[in-house]
Design a protein around this motif. Structure first.
Motif, mmCIF file in Angstrom:
data_model
loop_
_atom_site.group_PDB
_atom_site.id
_atom_site.type_symbol
_atom_site.label_atom_id
_atom_site.label_comp_id
_atom_site.label_asym_id
_atom_site.label_seq_id
_atom_site.Cartn_x
_atom_site.Cartn_y
_atom_site.Cartn_z
ATOM 1 N N GLY A 194 0.843 -1.188 0.000
ATOM 2 C CA GLY A 194 0.000 0.000 0.000
ATOM 3 C C GLY A 194 0.876 1.234 0.000
ATOM 4 N N ASP A 195 0.734 2.075 1.014
ATOM 5 C CA ASP A 195 1.538 3.290 1.099
ATOM 6 C C ASP A 195 2.499 3.247 2.277
ATOM 7 O OD1 ASP A 195 -0.308 3.343 3.092
ATOM 8 O OD2 ASP A 195 -0.900 5.431 2.802
ATOM 9 N N LYS A 196 2.825 2.042 2.777
ATOM 10 C CA LYS A 196 3.673 1.935 3.965
ATOM 11 C C LYS A 196 4.958 1.167 3.669
ATOM 12 C CE LYS A 196 0.027 2.253 7.476
ATOM 13 N NZ LYS A 196 -0.610 1.592 8.631
ATOM 14 N N TYR A 197 6.067 1.743 4.166
ATOM 15 C CA TYR A 197 7.354 1.044 4.165
ATOM 16 C C TYR A 197 7.585 0.571 5.597
ATOM 17 C CZ TYR A 197 8.216 3.377 -0.320
ATOM 18 O OH TYR A 197 8.139 3.828 -1.616
ATOM 19 N N LEU A 198 7.709 -0.733 5.768
ATOM 20 C CA LEU A 198 7.819 -1.299 7.105
ATOM 21 C C LEU A 198 9.197 -1.907 7.328
ATOM 22 C CD1 LEU A 198 4.345 -3.068 7.153
ATOM 23 C CD2 LEU A 198 4.946 -0.981 8.394
ATOM 24 N N MET A 199 9.645 -1.874 8.600
ATOM 25 C CA MET A 199 10.915 -2.469 9.009
ATOM 26 C C MET A 199 10.643 -3.458 10.139
ATOM 27 S SD MET A 199 13.450 -0.847 7.297
ATOM 28 C CE MET A 199 14.886 -1.020 8.350
ATOM 29 N N ARG A 200 11.474 -4.480 10.220
ATOM 30 C CA ARG A 200 11.374 -5.426 11.318
ATOM 31 C C ARG A 200 12.262 -4.951 12.453
ATOM 32 N NH1 ARG A 200 7.689 -9.462 12.619
ATOM 33 N NH2 ARG A 200 8.645 -10.973 14.043
ATOM 34 N N VAL A 201 11.677 -4.749 13.614
ATOM 35 C CA VAL A 201 12.423 -4.324 14.793
ATOM 36 C C VAL A 201 12.060 -5.266 15.935
ATOM 37 C CG1 VAL A 201 12.905 -2.472 16.415
ATOM 38 C CG2 VAL A 201 12.415 -1.940 14.023
ATOM 39 N N GLY A 202 12.990 -6.115 16.337
ATOM 40 C CA GLY A 202 12.682 -7.121 17.339
ATOM 41 C C GLY A 202 11.627 -8.069 16.815
ATOM 42 N N SER A 203 10.570 -8.267 17.568
ATOM 43 C CA SER A 203 9.486 -9.152 17.140
ATOM 44 C C SER A 203 8.302 -8.376 16.579
ATOM 45 C CB SER A 203 9.021 -10.013 18.326
ATOM 46 O OG SER A 203 8.535 -9.191 19.378
ATOM 47 N N THR A 204 8.501 -7.091 16.275
ATOM 48 C CA THR A 204 7.403 -6.268 15.776
ATOM 49 C C THR A 204 7.801 -5.575 14.475
ATOM 50 O OG1 THR A 204 8.108 -4.309 17.029
ATOM 51 C CG2 THR A 204 6.609 -5.843 18.133
ATOM 52 N N ASN A 205 6.791 -5.063 13.785
ATOM 53 C CA ASN A 205 7.017 -4.272 12.580
ATOM 54 C C ASN A 205 6.699 -2.822 12.888
ATOM 55 O OD1 ASN A 205 7.401 -6.741 11.281
ATOM 56 N ND2 ASN A 205 5.246 -6.874 10.686
ATOM 57 N N ARG A 206 7.442 -1.916 12.258
ATOM 58 C CA ARG A 206 7.153 -0.501 12.448
ATOM 59 C C ARG A 206 7.362 0.234 11.131
ATOM 60 N NH1 ARG A 206 12.368 1.721 15.930
ATOM 61 N NH2 ARG A 206 13.780 1.994 14.163
ATOM 62 N N VAL A 207 6.676 1.349 10.990
ATOM 63 C CA VAL A 207 6.829 2.163 9.789
ATOM 64 C C VAL A 207 8.224 2.773 9.791
ATOM 65 C CG1 VAL A 207 5.975 4.167 8.531
ATOM 66 C CG2 VAL A 207 4.366 2.651 9.708
ATOM 67 N N ALA A 208 8.909 2.680 8.659
ATOM 68 C CA ALA A 208 10.270 3.189 8.560
ATOM 69 C C ALA A 208 10.298 4.690 8.793
ATOM 70 C CB ALA A 208 10.855 2.863 7.189
ATOM 71 N N THR A 209 11.277 5.155 9.565
ATOM 72 C CA THR A 209 11.457 6.578 9.765
ATOM 73 C C THR A 209 12.043 7.192 8.485
ATOM 74 O OG1 THR A 209 13.713 6.339 10.583
ATOM 75 C CG2 THR A 209 11.925 6.186 12.199
ATOM 76 N N GLN A 210 12.073 8.519 8.445
ATOM 77 C CA GLN A 210 12.632 9.181 7.270
ATOM 78 C C GLN A 210 14.088 8.774 7.056
ATOM 79 O OE1 GLN A 210 12.666 13.458 7.490
ATOM 80 N NE2 GLN A 210 13.054 13.718 5.331
ATOM 81 N N ALA A 211 14.866 8.699 8.142
ATOM 82 C CA ALA A 211 16.272 8.323 8.019
ATOM 83 C C ALA A 211 16.412 6.875 7.544
ATOM 84 C CB ALA A 211 16.974 8.506 9.356
#
Length: 381
Positions: free
Chosen positions: A110-127
């Motif tokens: 969709g419109d989200k770039y996600l990263m794996r952090v530990g056991s969860t996913n989060r929306v990638a920060t600008q950096a």
């Protein structure tokens, strides 16, 4: 994957490389997991396993593989190739979906770039998103202009010396001609500001604008970072200056125990050759991720090893295993070009193979691995 491997994954629980999903499952939920793993270091999705590790099974769905593959091809952008297999555990089937470290980062759903952090996913920060685009080759950080810097921050004597090798008398050119030459060679951006690569190679004081562009050296009297500190130095300047200074500092801190045989001194301890130390530092300086503003290259010397820690993971298509065979990727093409022209590298992919070969000749094995957002090279002493 065999039964024992599956049981081990389940016992370890969800983590940075493993995700459990019970069925039924919405397609977008599976797509999010695939995107997060592909944008990170890859991972494994176990379908038919609850969040607490309870094996629920997949009800023998024959269409599940096709369903998962279609999600990877249509709901993940760009399309992703995953693996699929089923493993029986106590007469209950679990589907194992393998998601590789993506070779076409960044991925999105969709419109989200996600990263794996530990056991969860989060929306990638600008950096993080900027680093993903850099790893994919969409843009290169070393070509960006340095805000608030100007042509006056460049060392004209160094530019004179460099361009003299190509038949140009840089200092005698008209201002307009000099500016255009600097733009054509990626030392200046079209806006008139030095590029990051240009400032790192020819700047008067690069650390004024790029404080992350430095090397921290520390020599410890022991095997751990908590040991007594023998020497600590901050190495700044242009990249050629940093490389030369870092190698000199390491050589000064390396002890060479020896004995006298006849009229000659014989070393009793084999140490890494100078060219290995130099290549290690050059690779760190040229290939590090300068977009990670809060981290510098660190060189730690212990009684039994030297560790060189460089900010940034390997680019999309490069793995630690491929480094041994000379596979490389230009994360910073401007820096690579100038360091090649100044004979610090040859761009033939011979650097890491030489390090492995030279260390093996003295009976030592180099260890290279990624840890978080860093690449670590360990030379045993």
């Amino acid at each position: 994957m065999n039964l024992q491997e599956l049981q081990t994954l389940i016992q370890q629980g969800e983590n940075a490389a493993v995700e459990f999903k019970a069925l039924p499952l919405r397609p977008e939920a599976l797509a999010r997991e695939m995107v997060a793993f592909a944008n990170s270091a890859g991972g494994t999705i176990l379908l038919g396993v609850a969040d607490d590790g309870t094996v629920l099974g997949i009800d023998g769905s024959e269409q599940l593989e096709e369903w998962a593959m279609n999600i990877a091809r249509t709901a993940v952008i760009p399309a992703l190739t995953v693996t699929y297999e089923t493993v029986a555990i106590n007469a209950t089937w679990v589907a194992v979906v393998g998601v590789p470290k993506g070779s076409d980062k960044p991925y999105q759903t969709g419109d989200k770039y996600l990263m794996r952090v530990g056991s969860t996913n989060r929306v990638a920060t600008q950096a993080e998103l900027m680093r993903l685009f850099q790893m994919s080759g969409v843009f290169h950080y070393d070509t960006l202009p340095v805000a608030n810097a100007s042509i006056n921050d460049l060392n004209m004597a160094a530019l004179d010396s460099y361009f003299a090798n190509y038949g140009f008398e840089f200092s005698k050119e008209a201002d307009i001609a000099r500016r255009q030459l600097l733009i054509n060679t990626d030392i200046l951006a079209p806006s008139g500001e030095p590029t990051i690569g240009g400032l790192l190679m020819f700047g008067i004081n690069p650390s004024r604008y790029l404080p992350q562009a430095a090397i921290m050296f520390a020599h410890f009297n022991g095997l751990e970072i908590a040991a007594e500190l023998i020497d600590r130095q901050e190495i700044i300047g242009t990249l050629p200056q940093q490389v030369d200074a870092a190698v000199a500092v390491m050589k000064n801190n390396l002890l060479r125990p020896s004995t006298i045989e006849g009229m000659k001194r014989k070393d009793t301890r084999q140490l890494p050759p100078d060219k290995v130390l130099r290549e290690m530092v050059v690779n760190a300086c040229v290939h590090r991720n300068y977009a990670i503003a809060g981290s510098r290259i660190r060189i730690f010397m212990f009684d039994d090893r030297i560790e060189c820690i460089s900010p940034g993971r390997l680019p999309n298509t490069v793995t630690v295993e491929k480094l041994r065979s000379g596979v490389s990727y230009a994360s910073n093409p401007v820096l690579l070009k100038f360091m090649d022209n100044l004979r610090y590298i040859d761009r033939l992919g011979r650097g890491f193979p030489m390090i492995y070969r030279e260390m093996q000749q003295i009976g030592k094995e180099v260890n290279v691995y990624e840890l978080g957002e860093e690449l670590r090279v360990v030379l045993p002493l």
